[in-house]
Design a protein around this motif. Structure first.
Motif, PDB file in Angstrom:
ATOM      1  N   THR A  12       0.851  -1.171   0.000  1.00 31.66           N
ATOM      2  CA  THR A  12       0.000   0.000   0.000  1.00 31.66           C
ATOM      3  C   THR A  12       0.893   1.229   0.000  1.00 31.66           C
ATOM      4  N   ARG A  13       0.583   2.173  -0.863  1.00 34.75           N
ATOM      5  CA  ARG A  13       1.365   3.403  -0.927  1.00 34.75           C
ATOM      6  C   ARG A  13       0.601   4.516  -0.241  1.00 34.75           C
ATOM      7  N   TYR A  14       1.301   5.286   0.551  1.00 30.55           N
ATOM      8  CA  TYR A  14       0.717   6.437   1.210  1.00 30.55           C
ATOM      9  C   TYR A  14       1.497   7.678   0.801  1.00 30.55           C
ATOM     10  N   VAL A  15       0.767   8.717   0.477  1.00 30.52           N
ATOM     11  CA  VAL A  15       1.403   9.983   0.140  1.00 30.52           C
ATOM     12  C   VAL A  15       0.890  11.004   1.148  1.00 30.52           C
ATOM     13  N   HIS A  16       1.799  11.713   1.757  1.00 26.61           N
ATOM     14  CA  HIS A  16       1.408  12.727   2.723  1.00 26.61           C
ATOM     15  C   HIS A  16       2.205  13.990   2.417  1.00 26.61           C
ATOM     16  N   SER A  17       1.475  15.055   2.153  1.00 23.23           N
ATOM     17  CA  SER A  17       2.178  16.316   1.905  1.00 23.23           C
ATOM     18  C   SER A  17       1.310  17.455   2.424  1.00 23.23           C
ATOM     19  N   LEU A  18       1.978  18.472   2.878  1.00 27.80           N
ATOM     20  CA  LEU A  18       1.299  19.659   3.371  1.00 27.80           C
ATOM     21  C   LEU A  18       1.863  20.855   2.624  1.00 27.80           C
ATOM     22  N   ALA A  19       0.972  21.769   2.254  1.00 27.19           N
ATOM     23  CA  ALA A  19       1.435  22.987   1.584  1.00 27.19           C
ATOM     24  C   ALA A  19       0.404  24.076   1.791  1.00 27.19           C
ATOM     25  N   ASP A  20       0.881  25.283   1.895  1.00 29.22           N
ATOM     26  CA  ASP A  20       0.008  26.449   1.918  1.00 29.22           C
ATOM     27  C   ASP A  20       0.024  27.038   0.517  1.00 29.22           C
ATOM     28  N   ILE A  21      -1.084  26.913  -0.175  1.00 27.68           N
ATOM     29  CA  ILE A  21      -1.165  27.407  -1.548  1.00 27.68           C
ATOM     30  C   ILE A  21      -1.971  28.693  -1.527  1.00 27.68           C
ATOM     31  N   GLN A  22      -1.325  29.773  -1.955  1.00 29.33           N
ATOM     32  CA  GLN A  22      -1.965  31.076  -1.956  1.00 29.33           C
ATOM     33  C   GLN A  22      -2.052  31.590  -3.392  1.00 29.33           C
ATOM     34  N   ALA A  23      -3.082  32.391  -3.628  1.00 34.31           N
ATOM     35  CA  ALA A  23      -3.268  32.976  -4.963  1.00 34.31           C
ATOM     36  C   ALA A  23      -3.751  34.408  -4.804  1.00 34.31           C
ATOM     37  N   LYS A  24      -3.440  35.223  -5.795  1.00 35.14           N
ATOM     38  CA  LYS A  24      -3.980  36.578  -5.847  1.00 35.14           C
ATOM     39  C   LYS A  24      -5.307  36.510  -6.573  1.00 35.14           C
ATOM     40  N   ILE A 160      -5.946  28.816  -1.335  1.00 36.03           N
ATOM     41  CA  ILE A 160      -6.804  28.090  -2.277  1.00 36.03           C
ATOM     42  C   ILE A 160      -6.578  26.596  -2.227  1.00 36.03           C
ATOM     43  N   GLY A 161      -5.660  26.156  -1.383  1.00 32.04           N
ATOM     44  CA  GLY A 161      -5.369  24.728  -1.295  1.00 32.04           C
ATOM     45  C   GLY A 161      -6.494  23.976  -0.596  1.00 32.04           C
ATOM     46  N   THR A 162      -6.704  22.750  -0.997  1.00 27.19           N
ATOM     47  CA  THR A 162      -7.694  21.889  -0.352  1.00 27.19           C
ATOM     48  C   THR A 162      -7.034  20.588   0.075  1.00 27.19           C
ATOM     49  N   GLU A 163      -7.518  20.038   1.151  1.00 27.55           N
ATOM     50  CA  GLU A 163      -6.971  18.779   1.645  1.00 27.55           C
ATOM     51  C   GLU A 163      -7.823  17.659   1.084  1.00 27.55           C
TER      52      GLU A 163
END
Length: 168
Positions: A12-24, A160-163
């Motif tokens: 089983t593969r798990y991907v975990h990443s966190l990011a703050d995505i901002q846009a104008k 604008i990022g979504t989890e």
């Protein structure tokens, strides 16, 4: 020398990443305002009328015409009940007429600009999540013989990022 591993993957593969995505993001409102305006004012005069409705038959306890020339009508109805959830087919209707009149107002250019700016700013701030995120404001005024056209543009930085769960 680079390479890659060939074969069948059975785990089983798990991907975990966190990011703050901002846009104008730009929010804008544009509206035309006239120097001469007709404002609706309340005269504070009201009249109340009552009627009873039994099934589809209505008994009015008033004359059908209002004594006011210009008025707004608010109609309230209340059904009669014997117990907490047993309602009779009888309804009491209360009709309230509130008189209003129109007032002609002539604004100067400065008054109209301030009034228009306040109105459009309030409408834009309802759409924006946080007033602190506004990084730029642009106000464009276009003048005409009978009024002005005002455009307000807000430049806002938003997350604008979504989890989401990624399934392979």
């Amino acid at each position: 020398m680079g390479g890659y591993l060939e074969g069948k993957y059975t785990g089983t593969r798990y991907v975990h990443s966190l990011a703050d995505i901002q846009a104008k993001i730009w929010y804008s409102k544009k509206e035309k305002f006239s120097y001469n305006q007709r404002l609706k004012k309340s005269s504070e005069a009201t009249e109340t009328k009552y009627s009873i409705k039994i099934n589809n038959f209505t008994i009015n306890f008033y004359k059908t015409l209002s004594k006011f020339k210009n008025y707004d009508t608010i109609m309230e109805s209340k059904k009669l009940n014997l117990f907490s959830n047993f309602y009779l087919p009888i309804e009491i209707i209360k009709i309230t007429n509130s008189e209003f009149y129109y007032e002609e107002v002539i604004y100067t250019e400065e008054e109209l600009l301030e009034l228009a700016k306040t109105k459009l700013e309030n409408e834009l701030l309802e759409e924006i999540k946080s007033k602190d995120d506004i990084i730029n404001e642009q106000v464009n005024v276009y003048k005409f013989d009978d009024g002005i056209e005002l455009e307000i543009i807000y430049e806002v930085i938003e997350e604008i990022g979504t989890e989401e769960k990624i399934v392979f």
